[in-house]
Design an enzyme around this catalytic site. Structure first.
Site, mmCIF file in Angstrom:
data_model
loop_
_atom_site.group_PDB
_atom_site.id
_atom_site.type_symbol
_atom_site.label_atom_id
_atom_site.label_comp_id
_atom_site.label_asym_id
_atom_site.label_seq_id
_atom_site.Cartn_x
_atom_site.Cartn_y
_atom_site.Cartn_z
ATOM 1 N N ASP A 220 1.272 -1.143 0.160
ATOM 2 C CA ASP A 220 0.545 -0.484 0.417
ATOM 3 C C ASP A 220 1.187 1.380 -0.076
ATOM 4 O O ASP A 220 1.850 1.129 -0.082
ATOM 5 C CB ASP A 220 -1.368 0.175 0.818
ATOM 6 C CG ASP A 220 -0.310 0.560 2.234
ATOM 7 O OD1 ASP A 220 1.106 -0.208 2.272
ATOM 8 O OD2 ASP A 220 -1.074 0.064 3.791
ATOM 9 N N SER A 221 0.654 2.707 -0.266
ATOM 10 C CA SER A 221 0.519 3.517 0.064
ATOM 11 C C SER A 221 1.660 4.098 1.013
ATOM 12 O O SER A 221 2.454 4.550 1.621
ATOM 13 C CB SER A 221 0.057 4.383 -1.121
ATOM 14 O OG SER A 221 -0.795 5.102 0.442
ATOM 15 N N GLY A 222 0.734 3.082 2.243
ATOM 16 C CA GLY A 222 1.164 3.927 3.674
ATOM 17 C C GLY A 222 0.015 5.369 4.446
ATOM 18 O O GLY A 222 0.519 5.126 5.420
ATOM 19 N N GLY A 223 -0.595 5.323 3.002
ATOM 20 C CA GLY A 223 -1.594 6.385 3.661
ATOM 21 C C GLY A 223 -2.054 6.670 5.131
ATOM 22 O O GLY A 223 -2.471 6.446 5.998
ATOM 23 N N PHE A 224 -3.440 4.477 4.836
ATOM 24 C CA PHE A 224 -3.721 4.335 5.793
ATOM 25 C C PHE A 224 -3.632 4.375 7.346
ATOM 26 O O PHE A 224 -4.322 4.791 7.982
ATOM 27 C CB PHE A 224 -4.164 3.129 5.331
ATOM 28 C CG PHE A 224 -4.543 1.769 6.346
ATOM 29 C CD1 PHE A 224 -6.562 2.290 7.043
ATOM 30 C CD2 PHE A 224 -4.587 1.024 7.240
ATOM 31 C CE1 PHE A 224 -6.846 1.561 7.914
ATOM 32 C CE2 PHE A 224 -4.552 0.218 7.811
ATOM 33 C CZ PHE A 224 -6.411 0.871 8.749
ATOM 34 N N ASP A 304 -3.693 8.002 -0.635
ATOM 35 C CA ASP A 304 -5.134 8.265 -0.418
ATOM 36 C C ASP A 304 -5.077 8.836 1.021
ATOM 37 O O ASP A 304 -4.305 8.469 1.768
ATOM 38 C CB ASP A 304 -6.022 7.060 -1.078
ATOM 39 C CG ASP A 304 -6.123 6.268 0.222
ATOM 40 O OD1 ASP A 304 -5.259 5.945 -0.041
ATOM 41 O OD2 ASP A 304 -7.386 5.326 -0.093
ATOM 42 N N ASP A 428 -7.719 -8.552 1.053
ATOM 43 C CA ASP A 428 -6.729 -8.427 2.218
ATOM 44 C C ASP A 428 -7.510 -8.063 3.821
ATOM 45 O O ASP A 428 -8.413 -7.149 3.533
ATOM 46 C CB ASP A 428 -5.386 -7.483 1.639
ATOM 47 C CG ASP A 428 -6.087 -6.307 2.674
ATOM 48 O OD1 ASP A 428 -5.336 -5.888 3.367
ATOM 49 O OD2 ASP A 428 -6.266 -5.611 1.404
ATOM 50 N N CYS A 472 -3.053 -29.888 11.953
ATOM 51 C CA CYS A 472 -4.477 -30.648 12.180
ATOM 52 C C CYS A 472 -3.836 -32.389 11.273
ATOM 53 O O CYS A 472 -4.551 -33.408 12.329
ATOM 54 C CB CYS A 472 -5.419 -31.170 11.233
ATOM 55 S SG CYS A 472 -6.459 -28.851 11.293
#
Length: 519
Positions: A220-224, A304, A428, A472
């Site tokens: 991602d851009s890092g914005g989040f 963003d 994701d 399992c």
């Protein structure tokens, strides 16, 4: 907080005039004091805000909740008070709000770049990135496909595991790959702060750095993370001393406070403070693309802005427009050196139909390679479902249909099963791995807590009878119960690996159901 003056004068600072809670409270108090023969007064000028507000991100949803109360400033004795009755209370509140000074506005934002401003070759198919649609369901918008990248194929619909720092917590990439994991999501924000994008570039990119060279990555851009930092969720995620694998008892961690200037937004970009040492970083549309070029993922995302769920419509409009300008700048910079990387846009607009439609119309007119669906996706699964119901048909129109769609930050089982029927290709989330770390296991009969005492004597009982993961195959519920109760780190690895395997098994089953037109 109460301020008393004369005969029980009460004043409370409110967050917004439209707040039903505050208005109801003041109205009730006006009635009560009127019954008792006292006068209820509200100062024309109230003290500064008493409540700190913060937002918390939970599985792609931005939720609002109260922060800690701050000590109020003492009211000036000369503050003029005015009587309020139940009939004129709302009028007084509106009057006081309208007397506030309006903030200074800067220069008007630049115009949005038009599609004609991008090179014509950018609108042609890429030879290194291709989305192949194998089958379209006759019962829904669900479809089966393959995304071809320089480092491998992604079968869709597909689950994307989150490796925040370039690593899955508690699980080696080799084990996850054997469990069927294809696409891995890593966070530019964390990798930018440590070890640094330049270090990863020097190592030869994230595929060589992690020695995972035959499977694709997305960053991602890092914005989040930057905008989440302003609301506290990233601080909570990272402030745990010793990391996720170190158990420190039930005592809640104390988070480092970064101050009100932790995040500062401008047209140029966003300035944020590092959660490590408080130093300032400038993240711009161009610099985040440069960082993702250094990291070298197969799919990258433009910068963003992430607005919270509860936001004024005017501010949401400004935020969406700013995200469009930032994303267009990111795309222009990306096209200067494509470097065999695909770039997905991020569609915004919250739950506002008009803004979402506007975002789709603009961003799909630009030469992005795929469509990310982000921003505030509603307050709960039902609101997300309603959002996708009217929004996804817009992405089936014309050439939009031929590009992959990625739902950002949402991948719990119920949301997945709903989203794929609306035409989502990849999703994701850290949800399955987070559950595993805390002792919740996913099965075909629902999830359960392995820490429960009822599993202490479940000898020979597998987590899931239909699962063939290594956990399992070799261990029963009783042994896993013991490992978690003894705080053995291997418990986290075994549980997380099972959940990853379960998610990929589930996606393979969903793909088969789509091929057979069952969903």
């Amino acid at each position: 907080f109460y301020y008393f003056d004369g005969s029980a004068a009460l004043a409370m600072r409110y967050l917004t005039v439209k707040s039903i809670i505050v208005r109801s409270f003041l109205s009730v108090m006006a009635h009560v004091t009127a019954i008792k023969g006292a006068s209820f007064v509200v100062p024309k000028r109230l003290s500064p805000t008493l409540i700190a507000q913060r937002s918390v991100h939970l599985e792609g949803n931005i939720l609002r909740r109260w922060g800690k109360f701050r000590k109020p400033r003492k009211l000036n004795a000369s503050v003029e008070l005015e009587e309020c009755s139940p009939g004129n209370l709302d009028e007084k509140l509106v009057e006081q709000t309208n007397t506030k000074k309006s903030p200074k506005r800067g220069p008007p934002p630049p115009p949005l770049p038009t599609p004609e401003e991008f090179p014509s070759w950018a609108y042609k198919p890429r030879d290194f990135f291709r989305f192949e649609i194998i089958h379209q369901s006759s019962k829904s918008q669900a479809r089966v496909g393959r995304i071809h990248t320089p480092h491998g194929v992604i079968d869709t619909p597909g689950f994307v595991a989150v490796a925040t720092n370039g690593a899955l917590k508690g699980v080696d990439f080799r084990d996850a790959d054997q469990a069927g994991q294809q696409l891995i999501f890593s966070n530019t924000y964390h990798l930018l702060l440590h070890p640094g994008s330049d270090t990863i570039k020097e190592a030869g990119g994230i595929h060589k750095f992690t020695n995972r060279q035959d499977r694709p990555f997305i960053t991602d851009s890092g914005g989040f993370q930057v905008f989440s930092l302003a609301y506290g969720s990233v601080q909570q995620e990272l402030a745990q001393k010793g990391g996720e694998l170190k158990r420190t008892g039930k005592k809640k961690p104390e988070y480092k406070q970064l101050g009100n200037d932790a995040v500062q937004v401008s047209e140029n970009g966003v300035i944020f403070r590092s959660y490590r040492d408080g130093s300032k970083f400038l993240l711009t549309p161009e610099s985040t693309v440069d960082a993702q070029k250094d990291i070298g993922a197969d799919i990258i995302v433009p910068l963003d802005e992430l607005p919270p769920y509860h936001i004024d419509h005017e501010k949401l409009v400004e935020s969406v427009a700013r995200s469009h300008r930032w994303e267009a700048r990111s795309l222009k910079h990306h096209l200067k050196n494509v470097q065999e990387q695909a770039m997905y846009c991020v569609i915004h607009g919250g739950i506002d139909r008009e803004l979402r439609t506007e975002s789709i119309d603009y961003l799909t007119s630009l030469p992005f390679d795929g469509y990310g669906i982000g921003g505030s996706l509603g307050n709960g699964r039902q609101e997300l479902k309603e959002l996708l119901e009217w929004m996804m048909p817009l992405l089936d129109e014309g050439d939009r249909y031929a590009k992959p769609r990625h739902l950002l930050g949402i991948a719990d089982e119920e949301s997945i099963r709903n989203a794929v029927t609306k035409g989502i290709d990849t999703l994701d989330s850290a949800y399955p791995t987070r559950l595993g770390r805390h002792g919740t296991l996913l099965t075909r009969n629902g999830h359960f807590r392995i820490k429960s005492g009822k599993h202490s004597h479940s000898f020979g009982v597998k987590i899931d009878d239909a699962c063939n993961c290594t956990t399992c195959q070799h261990y029963d519920r009783a042994y896993l119960w013991h490992l978690f109760k003894a705080n053995e780190p291997v418990a986290i690895s075994l549980a997380t690996l099972h959940n990853i395997h379960y998610m990929n098994d589930m996606m393979a089953s969903i793909r088969q159901d789509i091929l057979e037109d069952k969903i």
